[in-house]
Design a protein around this motif. Structure first.
Motif, PDB file in Angstrom:
ATOM      1  N   ASP A 223     -24.169 -10.584  46.124  1.00 57.50           N
ATOM      2  CA  ASP A 223     -23.684 -11.770  45.433  1.00 57.50           C
ATOM      3  C   ASP A 223     -22.168 -11.780  45.282  1.00 57.50           C
ATOM      4  OD1 ASP A 223     -26.334 -12.408  45.182  1.00 57.50           O
ATOM      5  OD2 ASP A 223     -26.529 -11.545  43.184  1.00 57.50           O
ATOM      6  N   GLY A 224     -21.532 -10.684  45.612  1.00 59.90           N
ATOM      7  CA  GLY A 224     -20.088 -10.605  45.469  1.00 59.90           C
ATOM      8  C   GLY A 224     -19.373 -10.508  46.799  1.00 59.90           C
ATOM      9  N   VAL A 225     -19.419  -9.327  47.389  1.00 58.86           N
ATOM     10  CA  VAL A 225     -18.676  -9.084  48.624  1.00 58.86           C
ATOM     11  C   VAL A 225     -19.181  -9.956  49.766  1.00 58.86           C
ATOM     12  CG1 VAL A 225     -18.003  -7.326  50.300  1.00 58.86           C
ATOM     13  CG2 VAL A 225     -18.204  -6.725  47.886  1.00 58.86           C
ATOM     14  N   GLN A 226     -20.506 -10.135  49.852  1.00 58.12           N
ATOM     15  CA  GLN A 226     -21.039 -10.882  50.990  1.00 58.12           C
ATOM     16  C   GLN A 226     -20.599 -12.345  50.989  1.00 58.12           C
ATOM     17  OE1 GLN A 226     -21.916  -8.866  53.043  1.00 58.12           O
ATOM     18  NE2 GLN A 226     -23.982  -8.029  52.899  1.00 58.12           N
ATOM     19  N   SER A 227     -20.268 -12.884  49.824  1.00 59.52           N
ATOM     20  CA  SER A 227     -19.769 -14.259  49.793  1.00 59.52           C
ATOM     21  C   SER A 227     -18.445 -14.366  50.535  1.00 59.52           C
ATOM     22  CB  SER A 227     -19.610 -14.731  48.344  1.00 59.52           C
ATOM     23  OG  SER A 227     -18.688 -13.909  47.642  1.00 59.52           O
ATOM     24  N   LEU A 228     -17.635 -13.308  50.468  1.00 64.13           N
ATOM     25  CA  LEU A 228     -16.384 -13.284  51.232  1.00 64.13           C
ATOM     26  C   LEU A 228     -16.673 -13.172  52.726  1.00 64.13           C
ATOM     27  CD1 LEU A 228     -13.300 -13.057  51.507  1.00 64.13           C
ATOM     28  CD2 LEU A 228     -13.538 -10.593  51.069  1.00 64.13           C
ATOM     29  N   ILE A 229     -17.661 -12.361  53.084  1.00 60.20           N
ATOM     30  CA  ILE A 229     -18.004 -12.190  54.499  1.00 60.20           C
ATOM     31  C   ILE A 229     -18.479 -13.512  55.096  1.00 60.20           C
ATOM     32  CG2 ILE A 229     -19.430 -10.917  56.128  1.00 60.20           C
ATOM     33  CD1 ILE A 229     -17.366  -9.227  54.607  1.00 60.20           C
ATOM     34  N   THR A 230     -19.309 -14.239  54.372  1.00 61.21           N
ATOM     35  CA  THR A 230     -19.801 -15.517  54.894  1.00 61.21           C
ATOM     36  C   THR A 230     -18.695 -16.568  54.949  1.00 61.21           C
ATOM     37  OG1 THR A 230     -20.549 -16.085  52.646  1.00 61.21           O
ATOM     38  CG2 THR A 230     -22.166 -15.119  54.142  1.00 61.21           C
ATOM     39  N   GLU A 231     -17.673 -16.410  54.111  1.00 62.36           N
ATOM     40  CA  GLU A 231     -16.531 -17.328  54.183  1.00 62.36           C
ATOM     41  C   GLU A 231     -15.692 -17.031  55.425  1.00 62.36           C
ATOM     42  OE1 GLU A 231     -12.588 -18.552  51.527  1.00 62.36           O
ATOM     43  OE2 GLU A 231     -14.246 -17.438  50.614  1.00 62.36           O
ATOM     44  N   ILE A 232     -15.545 -15.750  55.744  1.00 66.61           N
ATOM     45  CA  ILE A 232     -14.797 -15.360  56.945  1.00 66.61           C
ATOM     46  C   ILE A 232     -15.586 -15.709  58.201  1.00 66.61           C
ATOM     47  CG2 ILE A 232     -13.821 -13.389  58.194  1.00 66.61           C
ATOM     48  CD1 ILE A 232     -13.343 -12.060  55.485  1.00 66.61           C
ATOM     49  N   HIS A 233     -16.916 -15.560  58.121  1.00 66.29           N
ATOM     50  CA  HIS A 233     -17.796 -15.860  59.263  1.00 66.29           C
ATOM     51  C   HIS A 233     -18.737 -17.001  58.863  1.00 66.29           C
ATOM     52  CE1 HIS A 233     -16.482 -12.202  61.347  1.00 66.29           C
ATOM     53  NE2 HIS A 233     -16.620 -11.574  60.198  1.00 66.29           N
ATOM     54  N   PRO A 234     -18.273 -18.230  58.902  1.00 63.22           N
ATOM     55  CA  PRO A 234     -19.105 -19.358  58.451  1.00 63.22           C
ATOM     56  C   PRO A 234     -20.343 -19.576  59.304  1.00 63.22           C
ATOM     57  CG  PRO A 234     -17.100 -20.132  59.534  1.00 63.22           C
ATOM     58  CD  PRO A 234     -16.945 -18.664  59.364  1.00 63.22           C
ATOM     59  N   GLU A 235     -20.377 -19.004  60.504  1.00 67.22           N
ATOM     60  CA  GLU A 235     -21.560 -19.163  61.350  1.00 67.22           C
ATOM     61  C   GLU A 235     -22.721 -18.289  60.890  1.00 67.22           C
ATOM     62  OE1 GLU A 235     -19.055 -15.894  63.315  1.00 67.22           O
ATOM     63  OE2 GLU A 235     -18.793 -17.674  62.061  1.00 67.22           O
ATOM     64  N   ALA A 236     -22.466 -17.376  59.964  1.00 65.53           N
ATOM     65  CA  ALA A 236     -23.519 -16.484  59.474  1.00 65.53           C
ATOM     66  C   ALA A 236     -24.528 -17.259  58.636  1.00 65.53           C
ATOM     67  CB  ALA A 236     -22.909 -15.359  58.644  1.00 65.53           C
ATOM     68  N   ILE A 237     -25.805 -17.026  58.901  1.00 63.28           N
ATOM     69  CA  ILE A 237     -26.880 -17.584  58.079  1.00 63.28           C
ATOM     70  C   ILE A 237     -27.376 -16.442  57.204  1.00 63.28           C
ATOM     71  CG2 ILE A 237     -29.127 -18.727  58.074  1.00 63.28           C
ATOM     72  CD1 ILE A 237     -28.510 -19.794  60.839  1.00 63.28           C
ATOM     73  N   PHE A 238     -26.954 -16.440  55.952  1.00 65.66           N
ATOM     74  CA  PHE A 238     -27.193 -15.314  55.050  1.00 65.66           C
ATOM     75  C   PHE A 238     -27.834 -15.816  53.765  1.00 65.66           C
ATOM     76  CE2 PHE A 238     -25.626 -12.680  51.476  1.00 65.66           C
ATOM     77  CZ  PHE A 238     -26.256 -11.487  51.806  1.00 65.66           C
ATOM     78  N   LEU A 239     -28.858 -15.087  53.307  1.00 62.46           N
ATOM     79  CA  LEU A 239     -29.564 -15.479  52.089  1.00 62.46           C
ATOM     80  C   LEU A 239     -29.837 -14.250  51.228  1.00 62.46           C
ATOM     81  CD1 LEU A 239     -31.085 -17.594  50.377  1.00 62.46           C
ATOM     82  CD2 LEU A 239     -33.132 -17.035  51.707  1.00 62.46           C
ATOM     83  N   PRO A 240     -29.219 -14.153  50.041  1.00 61.97           N
ATOM     84  CA  PRO A 240     -29.565 -13.078  49.104  1.00 61.97           C
ATOM     85  C   PRO A 240     -30.677 -13.543  48.166  1.00 61.97           C
ATOM     86  CG  PRO A 240     -27.580 -14.188  48.356  1.00 61.97           C
ATOM     87  CD  PRO A 240     -28.026 -14.902  49.610  1.00 61.97           C
TER      88      PRO A 240
END
Length: 550
Positions: free
Chosen positions: A440-457
């Protein structure tokens, strides 16, 4: 210059007599009351002991209970321990009834692994008492439970105490719990006369069961989404597990059993022209490993919704523990002075330690790939821990430990950069500090850098499955679109049509062979199959022309 005590003495001498008398009277009264209440006695720190005695004389009459990994792992470990002379029984996969027992007898505010695990144990012990008619004394003396433990930045460090409390309140006070430490490796916690002989034979047999359990799971999740006859993969896997269980329990060679398993799996008919998104499950170890209600049967749900699931192996966790030892040793070598901590280098040879850890890493990988080749698992790559640490370090410090550490971040980045999967799900218990802080913290930055990522916590609580399923379905719709796009692009580039693929014009291709695998190009398996077929038509055409010329 006066000392602080001298200054206090001067200060006291300047105080009026009535103030000094008042303070002396207060001190006297305080001492008197403390004596009445017994507060002036020096007592040792309170400690709640967990019974852990398992002596050699009790080996034949004691049944070891365990569980917590996948059903394949638990089943094979039962066979492996039986082969070593122990009486063992693996627990069923925890369900909602286990959760009810756990919440009834456990403390409030615990995470799902605690409730489900201890609840599953209490449910079984209650069955022994109420259904089979065994007395509490017989259960306590003839059964014990093996579990893992750790000292980390979350509630995992208090699991054993919670087990003790729940077992006592459920009427099984004195029940034995044996603890294997996670951070310091497998460590015996039962005393010198323990019946558990933690020698090289024990660890090697344990490791073999873990490796082969991972291999069976990888094959199952790879084949099952594309099976033509529903249930045929699970049927073949059950026969495989029986072959391997017999080999473990009778201390026979495993390679012949693995070859028999390969023949069983080759009977499964598959059709890999079916376009399915590949979904990777990462997160907290127990939540992403269990296959029951503890994670809402996440793997089964994803497959029922038309996805191909990629699960994390227990072998990867073993490799991570080895990597931790290597990383910490290299860092400690640069300290100004060797420390005397349990992992310190004082009086030890760091180069020898690194050599042993490197040998352990190579041994685990070598054994895994040997068994994988024998059973027919091709193209499976164990994670490169140095690579994961390198890509994650800029966002999550490699020194931070607890849970999966930096691996969650590194796995997501590599999933996106290398197009390993179409979607990544991070699952963890509600309130899990290490995993929640990452997902819920770091991965939000990763998905912002890689907007093509389909990520669900997602977080698990044991209830609210409908809400979780709804969130997964919404994100899975995007993953299906991404997989279909990859498949359509592959068809367009190679000039094939869906009809050609479905007519099975390519004999012995990854389309119909359950154990064949295509070279990785994109995430979608069906698209990789199309890319793999790019030279086969030309080869057939060349052969036909040669026949005509002759």
């Amino acid at each position: 210059m006066r000392t602080s005590k001298e200054r206090e003495a001067v200060k006291d001498s300047r105080q009026p007599d009535y103030l000094r008398n008042f303070e002396e009277e207060l001190d006297r009264y305080q001492a008197e009351q403390e004596a009445k209440l017994g507060l002036n006695q020096s007592n040792a720190q309170w400690f709640d002991p967990v019974p852990r005695q398992f002596f050699a004389k009790d080996k034949d009459s004691t049944t070891i209970l365990f569980g917590g990994l996948t059903m394949a792992h638990d089943y094979l470990m039962e066979g492996a321990l039986k082969g070593l002379g122990y009486t063992v029984k693996h627990m069923d996969c925890p369900d909602t009834e286990s959760l009810r027992f756990g919440k009834e007898f456990g403390n409030r505010g615990q995470c799902n692994p605690t409730y489900f695990t201890v609840g599953n144990l209490i449910k079984y012990l209650t069955y022994l008492r109420d259904v089979e008619g065994k007395s509490k004394e017989e259960i306590v003396s003839k059964y014990l439970f093996i579990t893992s433990g750790s000292c980390g930045p979350c509630r995992f460090g208090t699991y054993v105490t919670e087990y003790r409390k729940a077992l006592r309140d459920a009427g099984f006070d004195g029940f034995r719990v044996l603890l294997f430490q996670q951070q310091s490796g497998l460590k015996q916690a039962t005393g010198e006369e323990s019946a558990l002989k933690l020698d090289s034979s024990f660890f090697l047999t344990f490791l073999k069961a873990v490796l082969i359990g991972d291999i069976l799971n990888a094959l199952g999740y790879r084949i099952r989404p594309y099976e033509v006859e529903e249930g045929s993969t699970n049927t073949a896997l059950e026969r495989c597990k029986q072959h391997l269980y017999k080999a473990f329990s009778e201390r026979k060679q495993l390679i012949p059993a693995l070859y028999r398993c390969r023949k069983e799996l080759q009977t499964v008919k598959v059709d890999r022209t079916r376009v399915k998104p590949k979904v990777s499950i990462i997160g907290e170890f127990w939540a992403m490993t269990t296959e029951g209600d503890g994670n809402y049967q996440l793997q089964n749900f994803l497959e029922s919704e038309g996805a191909e699931v990629e699960v994390q192996s227990v072998t990867a966790w073993i490799l991570f523990l080895i990597w931790e030892g290597q990383y910490d040793t290299r860092k400690r070598m640069h300290l100004r002075e060797a420390d005397s901590d349990s992992k310190g280098l004082k009086g030890k040879n760091p180069l020898k330690r690194l050599l042993i850890l490197e040998l352990a890493d190579r041994t685990v990988r070598g054994m895994f790939h040997t068994y994988a080749r024998a059973i027919g698992l091709r193209g499976y790559h164990l994670p490169d821990m140095d690579e994961i640490a390198e890509v994650a370090h800029s966002y999550y410090n490699n020194h931070l430990r607890g849970g999966e550490g930096h691996m969650e971040v590194g796995k997501l980045i590599l999933n996106v950069k290398k197009r390993k999967v179409n979607m990544t799900i991070s699952v963890k218990p509600f309130g899990c500090m290490p995993s929640s802080g990452v997902s819920d913290g770091v991965q939000s930055l990763i998905t912002e850098i890689h907007p093509e990522a389909i990520f669900l916590p997602i977080e698990t609580t044991g209830d609210g499955a409908i809400n979780v399923y709804s969130r997964i379905q919404m994100m899975l719709f995007k993953a299906k679109q991404a997989a279909q796009k990859e498949f359509d692009e592959a068809l367009a580039k190679k000039g094939f049509s869906v009809d050609q693929l479905q007519k099975n014009i390519f004999s012995r291709s990854p389309i119909t062979e359950p154990l064949k695998v295509s070279k990785h190009s994109v995430a979608c398996t069906s698209a990789n199959v199309v890319y793999q077929l790019r030279e086969i038509p030309n080869r057939f055409s060349f052969r036909r022309h040669k026949v005509k010329e002759v």
